[in-house]
Motif scaffolding. Structure first.
Motif, PDB file in Angstrom:
ATOM      1  N   PHE A  81      48.114 -80.498  79.255  1.00 22.63           N
ATOM      2  CA  PHE A  81      47.876 -80.809  77.851  1.00 22.63           C
ATOM      3  C   PHE A  81      47.920 -79.512  77.046  1.00 22.63           C
ATOM      4  O   PHE A  81      47.446 -78.474  77.509  1.00 22.63           O
ATOM      5  CB  PHE A  81      46.507 -81.465  77.648  1.00 22.63           C
ATOM      6  CG  PHE A  81      46.369 -82.850  78.217  1.00 22.63           C
ATOM      7  CD1 PHE A  81      47.294 -83.372  79.110  1.00 22.63           C
ATOM      8  CD2 PHE A  81      45.290 -83.648  77.868  1.00 22.63           C
ATOM      9  CE1 PHE A  81      47.142 -84.640  79.648  1.00 22.63           C
ATOM     10  CE2 PHE A  81      45.130 -84.923  78.390  1.00 22.63           C
ATOM     11  CZ  PHE A  81      46.055 -85.422  79.288  1.00 22.63           C
ATOM     12  N   ALA A 115      42.256 -81.345  81.585  1.00 23.05           N
ATOM     13  CA  ALA A 115      43.358 -81.495  80.635  1.00 23.05           C
ATOM     14  C   ALA A 115      44.289 -80.284  80.694  1.00 23.05           C
ATOM     15  O   ALA A 115      45.520 -80.427  80.637  1.00 23.05           O
ATOM     16  CB  ALA A 115      42.817 -81.668  79.219  1.00 23.05           C
ATOM     17  N   GLU A 160      46.932 -89.112  79.799  1.00 24.89           N
ATOM     18  CA  GLU A 160      47.833 -88.603  78.755  1.00 24.89           C
ATOM     19  C   GLU A 160      47.027 -88.435  77.468  1.00 24.89           C
ATOM     20  O   GLU A 160      46.023 -89.111  77.261  1.00 24.89           O
ATOM     21  CB  GLU A 160      49.067 -89.493  78.600  1.00 24.89           C
ATOM     22  CG  GLU A 160      48.813 -90.913  78.168  1.00 24.89           C
ATOM     23  CD  GLU A 160      48.829 -91.029  76.653  1.00 24.89           C
ATOM     24  OE1 GLU A 160      49.426 -90.153  76.001  1.00 24.89           O
ATOM     25  OE2 GLU A 160      48.238 -91.983  76.149  1.00 24.89           O
ATOM     26  N   PRO A 161      47.428 -87.496  76.612  1.00 27.22           N
ATOM     27  CA  PRO A 161      46.557 -87.065  75.502  1.00 27.22           C
ATOM     28  C   PRO A 161      46.100 -88.179  74.566  1.00 27.22           C
ATOM     29  O   PRO A 161      44.907 -88.240  74.224  1.00 27.22           O
ATOM     30  CB  PRO A 161      47.422 -86.041  74.761  1.00 27.22           C
ATOM     31  CG  PRO A 161      48.350 -85.503  75.794  1.00 27.22           C
ATOM     32  CD  PRO A 161      48.641 -86.659  76.710  1.00 27.22           C
ATOM     33  N   ILE A 170      41.235 -83.997  71.257  1.00 24.48           N
ATOM     34  CA  ILE A 170      40.380 -84.847  72.094  1.00 24.48           C
ATOM     35  C   ILE A 170      38.914 -84.589  71.754  1.00 24.48           C
ATOM     36  O   ILE A 170      38.111 -85.525  71.612  1.00 24.48           O
ATOM     37  CB  ILE A 170      40.667 -84.591  73.586  1.00 24.48           C
ATOM     38  CG1 ILE A 170      42.052 -85.141  73.964  1.00 24.48           C
ATOM     39  CG2 ILE A 170      39.595 -85.250  74.463  1.00 24.48           C
ATOM     40  CD1 ILE A 170      42.542 -84.679  75.325  1.00 24.48           C
ATOM     41  N   TRP A 217      43.403 -90.343  76.042  1.00 25.21           N
ATOM     42  CA  TRP A 217      42.133 -89.634  76.131  1.00 25.21           C
ATOM     43  C   TRP A 217      41.489 -89.482  74.757  1.00 25.21           C
ATOM     44  O   TRP A 217      40.270 -89.548  74.631  1.00 25.21           O
ATOM     45  CB  TRP A 217      42.354 -88.265  76.777  1.00 25.21           C
ATOM     46  CG  TRP A 217      42.448 -88.331  78.277  1.00 25.21           C
ATOM     47  CD1 TRP A 217      42.834 -89.410  79.017  1.00 25.21           C
ATOM     48  CD2 TRP A 217      42.143 -87.298  79.206  1.00 25.21           C
ATOM     49  NE1 TRP A 217      42.802 -89.109  80.350  1.00 25.21           N
ATOM     50  CE2 TRP A 217      42.380 -87.810  80.503  1.00 25.21           C
ATOM     51  CE3 TRP A 217      41.717 -85.977  79.073  1.00 25.21           C
ATOM     52  CZ2 TRP A 217      42.186 -87.049  81.654  1.00 25.21           C
ATOM     53  CZ3 TRP A 217      41.525 -85.214  80.229  1.00 25.21           C
ATOM     54  CH2 TRP A 217      41.756 -85.748  81.498  1.00 25.21           C
ATOM     55  N   MET A 218      42.291 -89.293  73.722  1.00 26.93           N
ATOM     56  CA  MET A 218      41.736 -89.215  72.368  1.00 26.93           C
ATOM     57  C   MET A 218      41.036 -90.519  72.003  1.00 26.93           C
ATOM     58  O   MET A 218      39.909 -90.510  71.470  1.00 26.93           O
ATOM     59  CB  MET A 218      42.839 -88.921  71.358  1.00 26.93           C
ATOM     60  CG  MET A 218      43.407 -87.519  71.436  1.00 26.93           C
ATOM     61  SD  MET A 218      44.793 -87.302  70.288  1.00 26.93           S
ATOM     62  CE  MET A 218      45.598 -85.854  71.002  1.00 26.93           C
ATOM     63  N   THR A 226      38.002 -80.697  79.660  1.00 27.14           N
ATOM     64  CA  THR A 226      38.790 -79.581  79.137  1.00 27.14           C
ATOM     65  C   THR A 226      39.566 -78.891  80.257  1.00 27.14           C
ATOM     66  O   THR A 226      40.763 -78.607  80.124  1.00 27.14           O
ATOM     67  CB  THR A 226      37.871 -78.568  78.430  1.00 27.14           C
ATOM     68  OG1 THR A 226      37.199 -79.230  77.351  1.00 27.14           O
ATOM     69  CG2 THR A 226      38.674 -77.404  77.872  1.00 27.14           C
ATOM     70  N   SER A 269      46.175 -80.523  71.742  1.00 29.46           N
ATOM     71  CA  SER A 269      45.762 -81.835  72.239  1.00 29.46           C
ATOM     72  C   SER A 269      44.323 -81.804  72.734  1.00 29.46           C
ATOM     73  O   SER A 269      43.544 -82.728  72.480  1.00 29.46           O
ATOM     74  CB  SER A 269      46.694 -82.287  73.366  1.00 29.46           C
ATOM     75  OG  SER A 269      48.000 -82.516  72.900  1.00 29.46           O
ATOM     76  N   ILE A 270      43.963 -80.719  73.435  1.00 26.90           N
ATOM     77  CA  ILE A 270      42.589 -80.591  73.929  1.00 26.90           C
ATOM     78  C   ILE A 270      41.612 -80.533  72.758  1.00 26.90           C
ATOM     79  O   ILE A 270      40.542 -81.160  72.782  1.00 26.90           O
ATOM     80  CB  ILE A 270      42.461 -79.345  74.823  1.00 26.90           C
ATOM     81  CG1 ILE A 270      43.281 -79.538  76.102  1.00 26.90           C
ATOM     82  CG2 ILE A 270      41.002 -79.056  75.160  1.00 26.90           C
ATOM     83  CD1 ILE A 270      43.383 -78.300  76.967  1.00 26.90           C
TER      84      ILE A 270
END
Length: 413
Positions: free
Chosen positions: A34, A29, A89-90, A42, A93-94, A26, A38-39
Motif C-alpha cells: 500500500f 499495509a 486492498e486499500p 485508512i 480497508w478504508m 500500518t 493509502s495508509i
C-alpha cells in the motif's frame, strides 16, 4: 470499586485488541505494498468514523441501553477485523476502518459514561484515574504482542478478533446495573471557541499530531529500518510517554500560568519531532528516546487544554466545553493521518515528524498571541487539573463533578 472491576477488565481487553490493530495494520499495509497515502487515508477514515460516533453514540445508548450498544458494536468490530484479511486492498480497508472507527467511539463512550454515572462525585476522580491507568497499560502492552504474533499471516488478526469478542464477556455478566442515561447534549463548537480560543486550537493540534503518530508512526519506524520488535518498542515508548508527565505538568499548571505550561509542552513536543526528523535512522535508541519524549510532552496537551478552557467556563458550561473540545480533537484526528502520509510522500520517513514539529510550532505562535491579548485566570479561581490519559479520547462524556450527581456504586462488594 470492586463492583466496577468487570468494566476495567473489559477496558483492558478492548484496548489491547484495538491498540494492537492500529500498529499491525500500518505495518501489514506497508508489506502488502500500500502507498503511504493509502495508509494515511485508512487512518483518516477510521477517525472520520470515530467522529461520527462521537455525534451518535450517546443517542444510541439512550435508545437501547449500555449493554446492547456495547454488544452490537463489539461484534461488528470483531467481524470487521476478520474482514480485513478477506479483502486485502486499500479501498476495502478504508471502508472497514471507517466502520470500526464508529464502533470504537461507541464502545469507549459506553464504558466511560457507565463509569462516570456509577461513581459518586467524591469517588469520580479515583474511578476515572483507574480507568485511565488500565487503558494506558493495555495500549502500551498490546504493542509488544506484535513481535510475538508477527505482522504477516492470520495470527495477529485472529488474536485481535478474539480480544474484541472476549471484551463482551465481563460487561455482559457485571453485577452492577448500567446507570440511567441522561438526554444527550448538543455539541456547540463555537461556544468552545468563545470560551477559550487557545484550548480550541490546542485540542485541534493535538488531534492532528497524535492521530498521525498513532497511525502513521509505525510506517515511519518501519521505513527507518526498525524491525517488527523495533516498531513495537517505538510505539510503546510514545504511548507510555503519554503518562510520564501527565501529573507533573498538571501540578505545574495548577500553580503557574497554565498557558506557559502549554507553551513549554508544545515547544518540547516540537523539538522532539525535529530530532526524530533530523536523526531518523541514525540510532534505534535515539528513536525510542525521542518517541518517549514526544509522547511525554504532546499527549498531556489535551488535558492541559481542557483545564485551561474550564478555567474560563461558567457553571453549566462544563459538559458543553468537554463535548466541544472532543469534537474539535476528532476533526483534527481525521485530518492528521492523511497529512502525515502526504508529508512522508514528499520528504521520506522524516516528513512525518517535520509535519508534527511544524504543527506544534504553530501552537507556540498561537499561545504567544493569546497570552498577549488575554490575562490569565487567577490561581484561586482555576479549576483543578484532571489528567486524560487515554491517548485517543473516545466519547462525549461529562467528567465534571460539578454538574453530575450519581448514586455511589463504587462501594458495592
Amino acid at each position: 470499586m470492586r463492583a466496577l472491576i468487570p468494566l476495567y477488565v473489559t477496558t483492558f481487553v478492548l484496548q489491547g485488541g484495538g491498540g494492537l490493530l492500529i500498529t499491525l495494520l500500518t505495518v501489514r499495509a506497508s508489506r502488502e505494498g500500500f502507498s503511504a497515502t493509502s495508509i494515511g487515508l485508512i487512518g483518516t477514515l477510521y477517525f472520520v468514523g470515530f467522529l461520527l460516533g462521537t455525534l451518535t453514540a450517546t443517542r444510541l445508548i439512550a435508545l437501547v441501553g449500555h449493554i446492547r450498544v456495547f454488544s452490537a458494536l463489539a461484534a461488528t468490530a470483531a467481524a470487521g477485523t476478520l474482514a480485513l484479511v478477506l479483502y486485502i486492498e486499500p479501498f476495502s480497508w478504508m471502508a472497514i476502518r471507517f466502520i470500526m472507527g464508529f464502533c470504537f467511539s461507541g464502545l469507549f463512550t459506553v464504558l466511560e459514561s457507565w463509569l462516570n454515572g456509577a461513581a459518586a462525585n467524591a469517588a469520580r476522580g479515583r474511578v476515572l484515574s483507574t480507568y485511565g491507568f488500565v487503558d494506558l497499560v493495555a495500549a502500551t502492552g498490546s504493542q509488544l504482542l506484535l513481535p510475538v504474533l508477527g505482522a504477516d499471516g492470520f495470527d495477529a488478526i485472529a488474536v485481535t478478533a478474539m480480544l474484541l469478542t472476549l471484551s463482551l464477556v465481563p460487561i455482559a455478566i457485571t453485577p452492577t446495573a448500567a446507570p440511567a442515561h441522561a438526554e444527550a447534549r448538543s455539541i456547540a463548537v463555537w461556544e468552545v471557541w468563545r470560551v477559550s480560543p487557545l484550548a480550541f486550537v490546542g485540542c485541534f493540534i493535538v488531534g492532528l499530531t497524535n492521530s498521525a503518530f498513532r497511525t502513521v508512526g509505525p510506517l515511519y519506524a518501519h521505513e527507518i529500518g526498525l524491525g517488527i520488535a523495533g516498531v513495537a518498542f517505538f510505539m510503546s515508548a510514545g504511548i507510555a510517554g503519554g503518562a510520564l508527565l501527565q501529573m507533573p505538568l498538571g501540578w505545574l499548571s495548577d500553580r503557574f500560568d497554565r498557558r506557559r505550561i502549554m507553551l513549554l509542552a508544545t515547544a518540547c513536543a516540537s523539538l522532539a519531532g525535529a530530532v526524530l526528523a533530523a536523526l531518523s535512522g541514525s540510532s534505534d535508541y535515539i528513536a525510542y528516546g525521542s518517541a518517549l519524549l514526544f509522547g511525554a510532552f504532546a499527549m498531556p496537551l489535551y488535558s492541559l487544554s481542557a483545564a485551561h478552557a474550564n478555567d474560563f467556563a461558567k457553571p453549566g458550561q462544563y459538559s458543553t466545553v468537554a463535548a466541544g473540545l472532543l469534537f474539535t480533537f476528532a476533526v483534527g484526528a481525521a485530518a492528521g493521518p492523511t497529512l502525515g502520509s502526504l508529508a512522508i510522500n514528499a520528504l521520506g520517513p522524516a516528513g512525518l515528524f517535520v509535519y508534527i514539529a511544524i504543527a506544534h510550532a504553530s501552537l507556540i505562535v498561537w499561545a504567544l498571541i493569546r497570552m498577549a491579548v488575554r490575562p490569565t485566570v487567577p490561581r484561586a479561581e482555576r479549576v483543578r487539573y484532571k489528567p486524560e490519559i487515554h491517548p485517543i479520547p473516545a466519547g462525549p462524556v461529562d467528567y465534571s463533578s460539578s454538574e453530575t450527581t450519581a448514586p455511589d456504586l463504587t462501594a458495592e462488594t
